[in-house]
Scaffold this motif. Structure first.
Motif, mmCIF file in Angstrom:
data_model
loop_
_atom_site.group_PDB
_atom_site.id
_atom_site.type_symbol
_atom_site.label_atom_id
_atom_site.label_comp_id
_atom_site.label_asym_id
_atom_site.label_seq_id
_atom_site.Cartn_x
_atom_site.Cartn_y
_atom_site.Cartn_z
ATOM 1 N N ALA A 104 -26.653 34.069 24.582
ATOM 2 C CA ALA A 104 -25.280 33.898 25.054
ATOM 3 C C ALA A 104 -25.250 33.858 26.582
ATOM 4 O O ALA A 104 -24.489 33.084 27.176
ATOM 5 C CB ALA A 104 -24.398 35.017 24.526
ATOM 6 N N ASP A 105 -26.080 34.698 27.215
ATOM 7 C CA ASP A 105 -26.160 34.673 28.677
ATOM 8 C C ASP A 105 -26.690 33.332 29.163
ATOM 9 O O ASP A 105 -26.215 32.806 30.167
ATOM 10 C CB ASP A 105 -27.070 35.793 29.189
ATOM 11 N N LEU A 106 -27.660 32.799 28.466
ATOM 12 C CA LEU A 106 -28.223 31.511 28.841
ATOM 13 C C LEU A 106 -27.185 30.400 28.681
ATOM 14 O O LEU A 106 -27.053 29.533 29.550
ATOM 15 C CB LEU A 106 -29.458 31.198 27.986
ATOM 16 N N ALA A 107 -26.439 30.448 27.588
ATOM 17 C CA ALA A 107 -25.402 29.432 27.363
ATOM 18 C C ALA A 107 -24.320 29.525 28.445
ATOM 19 O O ALA A 107 -23.860 28.502 28.954
ATOM 20 C CB ALA A 107 -24.792 29.612 25.975
ATOM 21 N N LEU A 108 -23.934 30.728 28.810
ATOM 22 C CA LEU A 108 -22.928 30.889 29.863
ATOM 23 C C LEU A 108 -23.460 30.426 31.215
ATOM 24 O O LEU A 108 -22.726 29.836 32.004
ATOM 25 C CB LEU A 108 -22.481 32.345 29.938
ATOM 26 N N GLN A 109 -24.745 30.690 31.474
ATOM 27 C CA GLN A 109 -25.342 30.245 32.727
ATOM 28 C C GLN A 109 -25.389 28.715 32.787
ATOM 29 O O GLN A 109 -25.066 28.117 33.814
ATOM 30 C CB GLN A 109 -26.749 30.818 32.875
ATOM 31 N N LEU A 110 -25.784 28.082 31.686
ATOM 32 C CA LEU A 110 -25.829 26.618 31.647
ATOM 33 C C LEU A 110 -24.433 26.021 31.781
ATOM 34 O O LEU A 110 -24.241 25.015 32.473
ATOM 35 C CB LEU A 110 -26.481 26.144 30.349
ATOM 36 N N LEU A 111 -23.460 26.639 31.153
ATOM 37 C CA LEU A 111 -22.085 26.165 31.262
ATOM 38 C C LEU A 111 -21.565 26.309 32.691
ATOM 39 O O LEU A 111 -20.891 25.411 33.210
ATOM 40 C CB LEU A 111 -21.189 26.926 30.286
ATOM 41 N N ALA A 112 -21.896 27.426 33.336
ATOM 42 C CA ALA A 112 -21.476 27.630 34.726
ATOM 43 C C ALA A 112 -22.115 26.590 35.644
ATOM 44 O O ALA A 112 -21.447 26.035 36.526
ATOM 45 C CB ALA A 112 -21.842 29.038 35.181
ATOM 46 N N GLU A 113 -23.409 26.299 35.442
ATOM 47 C CA GLU A 113 -24.079 25.270 36.243
ATOM 48 C C GLU A 113 -23.451 23.897 36.003
ATOM 49 O O GLU A 113 -23.263 23.120 36.948
ATOM 50 C CB GLU A 113 -25.567 25.214 35.906
ATOM 51 N N LEU A 114 -23.135 23.608 34.750
ATOM 52 C CA LEU A 114 -22.516 22.332 34.409
ATOM 53 C C LEU A 114 -21.158 22.171 35.095
ATOM 54 O O LEU A 114 -20.882 21.145 35.706
ATOM 55 C CB LEU A 114 -22.349 22.217 32.898
ATOM 56 N N LEU A 115 -20.327 23.196 35.013
ATOM 57 C CA LEU A 115 -19.003 23.124 35.622
ATOM 58 C C LEU A 115 -19.079 23.055 37.144
ATOM 59 O O LEU A 115 -18.308 22.336 37.783
ATOM 60 C CB LEU A 115 -18.156 24.314 35.180
ATOM 61 N N TRP A 116 -20.017 23.797 37.743
ATOM 62 C CA TRP A 116 -20.172 23.759 39.197
ATOM 63 C C TRP A 116 -20.605 22.373 39.654
ATOM 64 O O TRP A 116 -20.084 21.846 40.635
ATOM 65 C CB TRP A 116 -21.161 24.822 39.639
ATOM 66 N N ASN A 117 -21.570 21.775 38.942
ATOM 67 C CA ASN A 117 -22.021 20.431 39.296
ATOM 68 C C ASN A 117 -20.912 19.404 39.096
ATOM 69 O O ASN A 117 -20.756 18.491 39.913
ATOM 70 C CB ASN A 117 -23.271 20.049 38.498
#
Length: 88
Positions: A3-16
């Motif tokens: 879940a932490d990994l999914a949230l991290q990937l989602l945060a990177e996606l939204l930031w980009n």
């Protein structure tokens, strides 16, 4: 852990996504605001007048910032695809 990994990937996606779209959105917003002010001052209420400056400004921004946007998007995609084995 996942879940932490999914949230991290989602945060990177939204930031980009925010960084890639910010120049185009900001310039379009400023041009639209300036055209609206000019329309109010001159009392010219032509609906097509708002689109032409925005389109021209968008094309200019895409020509100037397009390579940076593409580089950022390709870098994120390459990083994401290269790390697929680490996600499992």
């Amino acid at each position: 852990m996942r879940a932490d990994l999914a949230l991290q990937l989602l945060a990177e996606l939204l930031w980009n996504a925010l960084l890639i779209s910010a120049p185009l959105l900001a310039v379009t917003l400023v041009v639209g605001l300036l055209v609206s002010v000019v329309q109010v001052v001159t009392q010219v209420q032509e609906t097509s007048l708002t689109f032409i400056p925005k389109i021209i400004a968008s094309v200019v921004v895409l020509v100037l910032c397009g390579p940076w946007m593409l580089k950022r998007l390709v870098g994120f995609s390459t990083h994401l695809i290269a790390n697929i084995p680490h996600y499992f």
